[in-house]
Write a protein that holds these residues in place. Structure first.
Motif, PDB file in Angstrom:
ATOM      1  N   VAL A  38       0.837  -1.204   0.000  1.00  0.00           N
ATOM      2  CA  VAL A  38       0.000   0.000   0.000  1.00  0.00           C
ATOM      3  C   VAL A  38       0.870   1.251   0.000  1.00  0.00           C
ATOM      4  N   TRP A  39       1.940   1.233   0.783  1.00  0.00           N
ATOM      5  CA  TRP A  39       2.841   2.384   0.842  1.00  0.00           C
ATOM      6  C   TRP A  39       3.476   2.658  -0.525  1.00  0.00           C
ATOM      7  N   VAL A  59      11.729   6.520   3.693  1.00  0.00           N
ATOM      8  CA  VAL A  59      11.676   6.335   5.153  1.00  0.00           C
ATOM      9  C   VAL A  59      10.651   5.256   5.509  1.00  0.00           C
ATOM     10  N   GLY A  60       9.452   5.367   4.949  1.00  0.00           N
ATOM     11  CA  GLY A  60       8.412   4.391   5.268  1.00  0.00           C
ATOM     12  C   GLY A  60       8.712   3.015   4.711  1.00  0.00           C
ATOM     13  N   ALA A  61       9.239   2.949   3.476  1.00  0.00           N
ATOM     14  CA  ALA A  61       9.514   1.652   2.861  1.00  0.00           C
ATOM     15  C   ALA A  61      10.608   0.904   3.604  1.00  0.00           C
ATOM     16  N   VAL A  62      11.669   1.601   3.937  1.00  0.00           N
ATOM     17  CA  VAL A  62      12.750   0.947   4.693  1.00  0.00           C
ATOM     18  C   VAL A  62      12.267   0.576   6.089  1.00  0.00           C
ATOM     19  N   GLY A  63      11.405   1.417   6.683  1.00  0.00           N
ATOM     20  CA  GLY A  63      10.867   1.100   8.001  1.00  0.00           C
ATOM     21  C   GLY A  63       9.985  -0.136   8.002  1.00  0.00           C
ATOM     22  N   LEU A  64       9.337  -0.437   6.891  1.00  0.00           N
ATOM     23  CA  LEU A  64       8.545  -1.658   6.779  1.00  0.00           C
ATOM     24  C   LEU A  64       9.372  -2.842   6.295  1.00  0.00           C
ATOM     25  N   LEU A  83      13.717  -0.460  -3.901  1.00  0.00           N
ATOM     26  CA  LEU A  83      14.630   0.632  -4.231  1.00  0.00           C
ATOM     27  C   LEU A  83      14.858   0.806  -5.726  1.00  0.00           C
ATOM     28  N   ALA A  84      14.231  -0.030  -6.547  1.00  0.00           N
ATOM     29  CA  ALA A  84      14.467   0.040  -7.997  1.00  0.00           C
ATOM     30  C   ALA A  84      14.124   1.396  -8.599  1.00  0.00           C
ATOM     31  N   PRO A  85      13.017   2.053  -8.215  1.00  0.00           N
ATOM     32  CA  PRO A  85      12.702   3.346  -8.846  1.00  0.00           C
ATOM     33  C   PRO A  85      13.774   4.416  -8.656  1.00  0.00           C
ATOM     34  N   PHE A  86      14.660   4.231  -7.667  1.00  0.00           N
ATOM     35  CA  PHE A  86      15.667   5.257  -7.388  1.00  0.00           C
ATOM     36  C   PHE A  86      17.051   4.887  -7.927  1.00  0.00           C
TER      37      PHE A  86
END
Length: 246
Positions: A38-39, A59-64, A83-86
């Protein structure tokens, strides 16, 4: 985006199908995986990306993602999707992501087998090298596309400047043509009328007949009037010439 969700489903299924896991552990993994999905959708799919939004997403993705790795190392595979989009447009970011995920994979394999599984390590390194080549290729394509876009914008700007210069040159040429026509017709006609009237005035002062000068002046004035109408008529747009007044 499809790659991320396929990878998310694959790792979640692999992490929740073990028979030794409790129902609570499975529920936590499913909840965190669903929250990560969802994030990802909220920040990278449903809305336009900005620098501030990307930072909040990370921040949220790494936190999950970190608790998922702690629960099951198989979630390390999600690194390529999270992390692919970055990293697709920047080789440095891509190399950092590939390094982190590769080290995590090797650590996971070593911990699971109690020794360094060199064939598996070699396979992981080959996959990492292929991923880096893909990132480098994508970065090259993006840079070439940006350069092509910049050249297209420059070409469009040059065309606009050329069109403006052509319009200005056409305007100046038309002004010169009008000035030449007026000088060749109206100005000379008025000069002729003035000369004839001056001759009539001089003849009148000397007591000579002035009818001939006046007739010539009238004839010249009429000719000049007709010529001025012709010049003005030539300026009318073609639709006004060919169409009736209504």
């Amino acid at each position: 985006h499809v790659f991320f969700y396929l990878l998310l489903v694959y790792t979640t299924v692999e992490a929740t199908t073990g028979t030794s896991q409790s129902a609570a552990s499975k529920a936590v993994r499913l909840s965190l995986a669903a929250a990560l999905g969802v994030w990802y959708w909220a920040f990278l799919v449903a809305r336009s990306r900005t620098l501030r939004r990307d930072a909040l997403y990370l921040v949220g993705a790494v936190g999950l993602w970190a608790p998922l790795i702690a629960l099951d190392p198989v979630f390390l595979n999600l690194g390529f999707g999270v992390l692919a989009p970055f990293c697709l447009h920047d080789l440095r970011h891509g190399a950092a992501v590939v390094l982190v995920v590769t080290v995590g994979w090797i650590w996971q394999l070593t911990r699971g087998q109690g020794a360094v599984p060199w064939p598996a390590v070699a396979a992981v390194c080959v996959f990492a090298a292929g991923t880096l080549l893909s990132v480098a290729y994508m970065g090259t394509v993006v840079r070439q596309s940006q350069e092509r876009q910049r050249l297209i914008e420059q070409l469009q700007a040059t065309r606009a400047e050329l069109a403006a210069a052509e319009r200005q040159a056409g305007t100046l040429a038309e002004r010169q043509r009008l000035a030449r026509d007026l000088h060749d017709t109206l100005t000379q006609g008025f000069a002729s009328v003035v000369l004839l009237l001056e001759a009539a005035e001089e003849s009148l002062a000397l007591g000579r007949p002035v009818e001939r000068h006046i007739e010539q002046a009238l004839r010249s004035a009429r000719d000049n009037l007709a010529e001025s109408r012709r010049v003005v008529w030539a300026l009318r747009p073609r639709p006004l010439v060919e169409q009736p007044l209504p």
